[in-house]
Motif scaffolding. Structure first.
Motif, PDB file in Angstrom:
ATOM      1  N   ALA A  30      33.350 -36.702  27.302  1.00 39.42           N
ATOM      2  CA  ALA A  30      33.327 -35.802  26.149  1.00 39.42           C
ATOM      3  C   ALA A  30      34.654 -35.061  25.992  1.00 39.42           C
ATOM      4  O   ALA A  30      35.226 -34.582  26.974  1.00 39.42           O
ATOM      5  CB  ALA A  30      32.183 -34.807  26.296  1.00 39.42           C
ATOM      6  N   LEU A  31      35.121 -34.998  24.746  1.00 41.13           N
ATOM      7  CA  LEU A  31      36.359 -34.290  24.419  1.00 41.13           C
ATOM      8  C   LEU A  31      36.179 -33.557  23.098  1.00 41.13           C
ATOM      9  O   LEU A  31      35.428 -34.004  22.233  1.00 41.13           O
ATOM     10  CB  LEU A  31      37.530 -35.261  24.262  1.00 41.13           C
ATOM     11  CG  LEU A  31      37.999 -36.043  25.482  1.00 41.13           C
ATOM     12  CD1 LEU A  31      39.046 -37.070  25.075  1.00 41.13           C
ATOM     13  CD2 LEU A  31      38.556 -35.095  26.536  1.00 41.13           C
ATOM     14  N   HIS A  32      36.914 -32.463  22.949  1.00 39.37           N
ATOM     15  CA  HIS A  32      36.932 -31.798  21.651  1.00 39.37           C
ATOM     16  C   HIS A  32      38.083 -32.373  20.827  1.00 39.37           C
ATOM     17  O   HIS A  32      38.920 -33.128  21.340  1.00 39.37           O
ATOM     18  CB  HIS A  32      37.010 -30.274  21.796  1.00 39.37           C
ATOM     19  CG  HIS A  32      38.162 -29.785  22.614  1.00 39.37           C
ATOM     20  ND1 HIS A  32      39.416 -29.596  22.088  1.00 39.37           N
ATOM     21  CD2 HIS A  32      38.237 -29.462  23.924  1.00 39.37           C
ATOM     22  CE1 HIS A  32      40.223 -29.155  23.036  1.00 39.37           C
ATOM     23  NE2 HIS A  32      39.533 -29.077  24.160  1.00 39.37           N
ATOM     24  N   GLY A  33      38.107 -32.057  19.551  1.00 35.95           N
ATOM     25  CA  GLY A  33      39.059 -32.670  18.632  1.00 35.95           C
ATOM     26  C   GLY A  33      40.513 -32.530  19.036  1.00 35.95           C
ATOM     27  O   GLY A  33      41.277 -33.491  18.988  1.00 35.95           O
ATOM     28  N   VAL A  34      40.916 -31.329  19.450  1.00 34.16           N
ATOM     29  CA  VAL A  34      42.316 -31.118  19.826  1.00 34.16           C
ATOM     30  C   VAL A  34      42.681 -31.965  21.049  1.00 34.16           C
ATOM     31  O   VAL A  34      43.784 -32.519  21.133  1.00 34.16           O
ATOM     32  CB  VAL A  34      42.604 -29.618  20.067  1.00 34.16           C
ATOM     33  CG1 VAL A  34      44.008 -29.411  20.603  1.00 34.16           C
ATOM     34  CG2 VAL A  34      42.405 -28.824  18.781  1.00 34.16           C
ATOM     35  N   ALA A  35      41.752 -32.115  21.977  1.00 31.84           N
ATOM     36  CA  ALA A  35      42.005 -32.962  23.148  1.00 31.84           C
ATOM     37  C   ALA A  35      42.158 -34.425  22.735  1.00 31.84           C
ATOM     38  O   ALA A  35      42.983 -35.154  23.305  1.00 31.84           O
ATOM     39  CB  ALA A  35      40.884 -32.811  24.172  1.00 31.84           C
ATOM     40  N   LEU A  36      41.386 -34.859  21.743  1.00 29.75           N
ATOM     41  CA  LEU A  36      41.545 -36.225  21.228  1.00 29.75           C
ATOM     42  C   LEU A  36      42.919 -36.402  20.599  1.00 29.75           C
ATOM     43  O   LEU A  36      43.591 -37.410  20.836  1.00 29.75           O
ATOM     44  CB  LEU A  36      40.470 -36.541  20.188  1.00 29.75           C
ATOM     45  CG  LEU A  36      39.163 -37.095  20.704  1.00 29.75           C
ATOM     46  CD1 LEU A  36      38.108 -37.081  19.607  1.00 29.75           C
ATOM     47  CD2 LEU A  36      39.342 -38.497  21.248  1.00 29.75           C
ATOM     48  N   ILE A  37      43.332 -35.435  19.807  1.00 28.50           N
ATOM     49  CA  ILE A  37      44.658 -35.505  19.180  1.00 28.50           C
ATOM     50  C   ILE A  37      45.739 -35.610  20.241  1.00 28.50           C
ATOM     51  O   ILE A  37      46.657 -36.424  20.135  1.00 28.50           O
ATOM     52  CB  ILE A  37      44.886 -34.295  18.251  1.00 28.50           C
ATOM     53  CG1 ILE A  37      43.985 -34.414  17.015  1.00 28.50           C
ATOM     54  CG2 ILE A  37      46.348 -34.174  17.851  1.00 28.50           C
ATOM     55  CD1 ILE A  37      43.974 -33.191  16.118  1.00 28.50           C
ATOM     56  N   LYS A  38      45.628 -34.816  21.296  1.00 33.79           N
ATOM     57  CA  LYS A  38      46.619 -34.862  22.389  1.00 33.79           C
ATOM     58  C   LYS A  38      46.590 -36.217  23.096  1.00 33.79           C
ATOM     59  O   LYS A  38      47.632 -36.759  23.444  1.00 33.79           O
ATOM     60  CB  LYS A  38      46.383 -33.730  23.377  1.00 33.79           C
ATOM     61  CG  LYS A  38      46.759 -32.379  22.827  1.00 33.79           C
ATOM     62  CD  LYS A  38      46.501 -31.266  23.820  1.00 33.79           C
ATOM     63  CE  LYS A  38      46.860 -29.923  23.192  1.00 33.79           C
ATOM     64  NZ  LYS A  38      46.583 -28.803  24.085  1.00 33.79           N
TER      65      LYS A  38
END
Length: 113
Positions: A30-38
């Motif tokens: 599981a990741l949040h959106g900003v972590a996906l962008i990174k």
């Protein structure tokens, strides 16, 4: 011509980023959106929040993702975390196979003189 290219690129990127999102969440959990962008930036795939969040919502509506709110233990605000769903996990191998097959065909076409 530029408008045609932008339309094509928009459609191409939607499917490609969906595939990359499923792969990333399968591998990372599981990741949040900003972590996906990174995570995408680390592999030189640029995407902004205005593109990512509607895509995540659509993927969740399609049943490919599940989300929940992660409440921080100390300070900060809650973050919505996304994870691959059972349905997303089942379709991912087919998506990868289709992408790989199309990519091989493209490479062969580029070699034809």
């Amino acid at each position: 011509m530029e408008e045609d290219y932008k339309k094509w690129l928009s459609q191409f990127r939607k499917g490609y980023i969906e595939l990359c999102t499923l792969i990333t969440l399968k591998n990372s959990g599981a990741l949040h959106g900003v972590a996906l962008i990174k995570a995408f930036e680390e592999v030189e795939l640029s995407i902004n929040e205005g593109t990512l969040y509607p895509l995540l919502n659509r993927m969740e509506q399609n049943g490919w993702l599940e989300s929940s709110w992660n409440m921080p233990k100390t300070s900060g605000h809650p973050k919505r975390e996304y994870k691959i769903s059972e349905k997303g996990g089942k379709i991912l191998p087919r998506l990868i196979e289709t992408y790989d097959s199309h990519n091989k065909s493209l490479e062969k076409l580029k070699e034809i003189r």
